[in-house]
Design an enzyme around this catalytic site. Structure first.
Site, PDB file in Angstrom:
ATOM      1  N   ARG A   1       0.777  -1.248   0.110  1.00 56.71           N
ATOM      2  CA  ARG A   1       0.120  -0.100  -0.020  1.00 56.71           C
ATOM      3  C   ARG A   1       0.892   1.294  -0.066  1.00 56.71           C
ATOM      4  O   ARG A   1       0.385   2.269   0.719  1.00 56.71           O
ATOM      5  CB  ARG A   1      -0.914  -0.073   1.288  1.00 56.71           C
ATOM      6  CG  ARG A   1      -1.974  -1.045   1.163  1.00 56.71           C
ATOM      7  CD  ARG A   1      -2.917  -0.850  -0.015  1.00 56.71           C
ATOM      8  NE  ARG A   1      -4.099  -1.441  -0.118  1.00 56.71           N
ATOM      9  CZ  ARG A   1      -4.568  -2.026  -1.084  1.00 56.71           C
ATOM     10  NH1 ARG A   1      -4.174  -1.798  -2.195  1.00 56.71           N
ATOM     11  NH2 ARG A   1      -5.695  -2.731  -0.810  1.00 56.71           N
TER      12      ARG A   1
ATOM     13  N   ALA B   1       0.136  -8.713 -16.105  1.00 55.76           N
ATOM     14  CA  ALA B   1      -0.274  -9.054 -14.903  1.00 55.76           C
ATOM     15  C   ALA B   1       0.132 -10.377 -14.256  1.00 55.76           C
ATOM     16  O   ALA B   1       0.132 -11.264 -15.146  1.00 55.76           O
ATOM     17  CB  ALA B   1      -2.002  -9.158 -14.875  1.00 55.76           C
ATOM     18  N   THR B   2       0.791 -10.278 -13.182  1.00 48.76           N
ATOM     19  CA  THR B   2       1.406 -11.382 -12.724  1.00 48.76           C
ATOM     20  C   THR B   2       0.519 -12.309 -11.831  1.00 48.76           C
ATOM     21  O   THR B   2       0.747 -13.604 -11.341  1.00 48.76           O
ATOM     22  CB  THR B   2       2.816 -11.213 -12.083  1.00 48.76           C
ATOM     23  OG1 THR B   2       2.463 -10.321 -10.973  1.00 48.76           O
ATOM     24  CG2 THR B   2       3.612 -10.710 -13.076  1.00 48.76           C
ATOM     25  N   ALA B   3      -0.839 -11.662 -11.213  1.00 45.69           N
ATOM     26  CA  ALA B   3      -1.326 -12.236 -10.151  1.00 45.69           C
ATOM     27  C   ALA B   3      -2.436 -13.431 -10.762  1.00 45.69           C
ATOM     28  O   ALA B   3      -2.702 -13.395 -12.084  1.00 45.69           O
ATOM     29  CB  ALA B   3      -2.589 -11.205  -9.634  1.00 45.69           C
TER      30      ALA B   3
ATOM     31  N   HIS C   1      -7.144  -2.190  -9.471  1.00 47.18           N
ATOM     32  CA  HIS C   1      -5.936  -2.146 -10.559  1.00 47.18           C
ATOM     33  C   HIS C   1      -6.619  -2.069 -12.023  1.00 47.18           C
ATOM     34  O   HIS C   1      -5.982  -0.949 -12.798  1.00 47.18           O
ATOM     35  CB  HIS C   1      -5.024  -3.363 -10.390  1.00 47.18           C
ATOM     36  CG  HIS C   1      -3.965  -3.308  -9.464  1.00 47.18           C
ATOM     37  ND1 HIS C   1      -2.795  -2.765  -9.598  1.00 47.18           N
ATOM     38  CD2 HIS C   1      -3.954  -3.222  -8.038  1.00 47.18           C
ATOM     39  CE1 HIS C   1      -2.133  -2.700  -8.294  1.00 47.18           C
ATOM     40  NE2 HIS C   1      -3.040  -2.769  -7.537  1.00 47.18           N
ATOM     41  N   ARG C   2      -7.568  -2.669 -12.363  1.00 49.32           N
ATOM     42  CA  ARG C   2      -8.008  -2.545 -13.896  1.00 49.32           C
ATOM     43  C   ARG C   2      -8.884  -0.993 -13.890  1.00 49.32           C
ATOM     44  O   ARG C   2      -8.587  -0.640 -14.956  1.00 49.32           O
ATOM     45  CB  ARG C   2      -9.149  -3.958 -13.939  1.00 49.32           C
ATOM     46  CG  ARG C   2      -8.548  -4.804 -14.093  1.00 49.32           C
ATOM     47  CD  ARG C   2      -9.612  -6.180 -14.228  1.00 49.32           C
ATOM     48  NE  ARG C   2      -8.794  -7.243 -14.513  1.00 49.32           N
ATOM     49  CZ  ARG C   2      -9.371  -8.490 -14.100  1.00 49.32           C
ATOM     50  NH1 ARG C   2     -10.731  -8.733 -13.617  1.00 49.32           N
ATOM     51  NH2 ARG C   2      -8.780  -9.676 -14.227  1.00 49.32           N
ATOM     52  N   ALA C   3      -9.488  -0.853 -13.051  1.00 47.48           N
ATOM     53  CA  ALA C   3     -10.371   0.324 -12.996  1.00 47.48           C
ATOM     54  C   ALA C   3      -9.292   1.719 -13.157  1.00 47.48           C
ATOM     55  O   ALA C   3      -9.745   2.546 -13.661  1.00 47.48           O
ATOM     56  CB  ALA C   3     -11.181   0.524 -11.658  1.00 47.48           C
ATOM     57  N   ARG C   4      -8.030   1.694 -12.577  1.00 48.76           N
ATOM     58  CA  ARG C   4      -7.190   2.816 -12.469  1.00 48.76           C
ATOM     59  C   ARG C   4      -6.580   2.914 -14.055  1.00 48.76           C
ATOM     60  O   ARG C   4      -5.993   4.043 -14.450  1.00 48.76           O
ATOM     61  CB  ARG C   4      -6.348   2.386 -11.459  1.00 48.76           C
ATOM     62  CG  ARG C   4      -5.312   3.706 -11.171  1.00 48.76           C
ATOM     63  CD  ARG C   4      -4.444   3.367  -9.982  1.00 48.76           C
ATOM     64  NE  ARG C   4      -3.765   2.428 -10.045  1.00 48.76           N
ATOM     65  CZ  ARG C   4      -3.288   1.470  -9.181  1.00 48.76           C
ATOM     66  NH1 ARG C   4      -3.942   1.350  -7.769  1.00 48.76           N
ATOM     67  NH2 ARG C   4      -2.759   0.410  -9.352  1.00 48.76           N
TER      68      ARG C   4
ATOM     69  N   GLU D   1      -1.487 -11.742 -19.542  1.00 50.34           N
ATOM     70  CA  GLU D   1      -1.176 -12.836 -18.534  1.00 50.34           C
ATOM     71  C   GLU D   1      -0.557 -13.792 -19.055  1.00 50.34           C
ATOM     72  O   GLU D   1      -0.389 -14.223 -20.075  1.00 50.34           O
ATOM     73  CB  GLU D   1      -2.539 -13.499 -18.135  1.00 50.34           C
ATOM     74  CG  GLU D   1      -3.598 -12.433 -17.391  1.00 50.34           C
ATOM     75  CD  GLU D   1      -4.892 -12.895 -17.181  1.00 50.34           C
ATOM     76  OE1 GLU D   1      -4.992 -14.300 -17.317  1.00 50.34           O
ATOM     77  OE2 GLU D   1      -5.696 -12.386 -16.639  1.00 50.34           O
TER      78      GLU D   1
END
Length: 178
Positions: free
Chosen positions: A10, A31-33, A49-52, A61
């Protein structure tokens, strides 16, 4: 140019990394998640994260991060190396193995970053300022990501530490290190 953005949980590291590529219309976002549909909190974090991100950014991916880092096209943002390393350790069933068990994979990533000629921004967690983890797997992760961060800092042109949303340049392009 290769930039390593490092910071704690954070800290604002992802938002800062994204801002570095804000002027580019086309960005490859690696994206690694590995989403877990049963983990609502993690799903919310991914959604934020996507919205930003701008809609024009293309999400990739990957199972082969080194190959995606070598891509010589649109600027690339990798977010983040901590979740990637977790997947590497999971795939190798290495959580109870000694440090260095996934060395070949980490070597491949460092080599790919070193050879990258395009614009690359890597996001990674700083975990070495906290307490010593009570579990062997926690210590393994802390040690592996710490060593990986050191190696990547050595081959990147820039290294930025983000604390409380504020970036602090640790290494600037052209500065000699090691």
């Amino acid at each position: 140019m290769r930039t390593l953005v490092i910071g704690g949980a954070r800290s604002g590291k992802s938002a800062y990394a994204e801002s570095l590529l804000g002027e580019h219309a086309s960005v490859r976002y690696v994206a690694t998640a590995r989403p877990d549909p049963t983990d609502a909190d993690f799903q919310c974090r991914i959604a934020a994260h996507r919205a930003r991100r701008p809609a024009s950014w293309r999400v990739v991916e990957t199972d082969d991060l080194a190959a995606d880092v070598r891509f010589d096209g649109a600027p690339t943002l990798v977010d983040d190396l901590g979740t990637w390393l977790t997947g590497v350790l999971d795939d190798a069933d290495a959580w109870e193995k000694p440090r260095g068990s996934v060395c070949a994979t980490l070597d491949g990533l460092v080599r790919a970053v070193d050879e990258c000629s395009g614009r690359l921004v890597l996001v990674t967690p700083e975990v070495g300022q906290g307490i010593i983890p009570a579990t062997a797997s926690g210590r393994l992760f802390r040690d592996e990501i710490g060593l990986l961060n050191q190696r990547l800092a050595g081959v990147c042109d820039e290294v930025v530490l983000v604390v409380a949303g504020l970036p602090l340049a640790l290494k600037s392009k052209g500065a000699r290190w090691r």
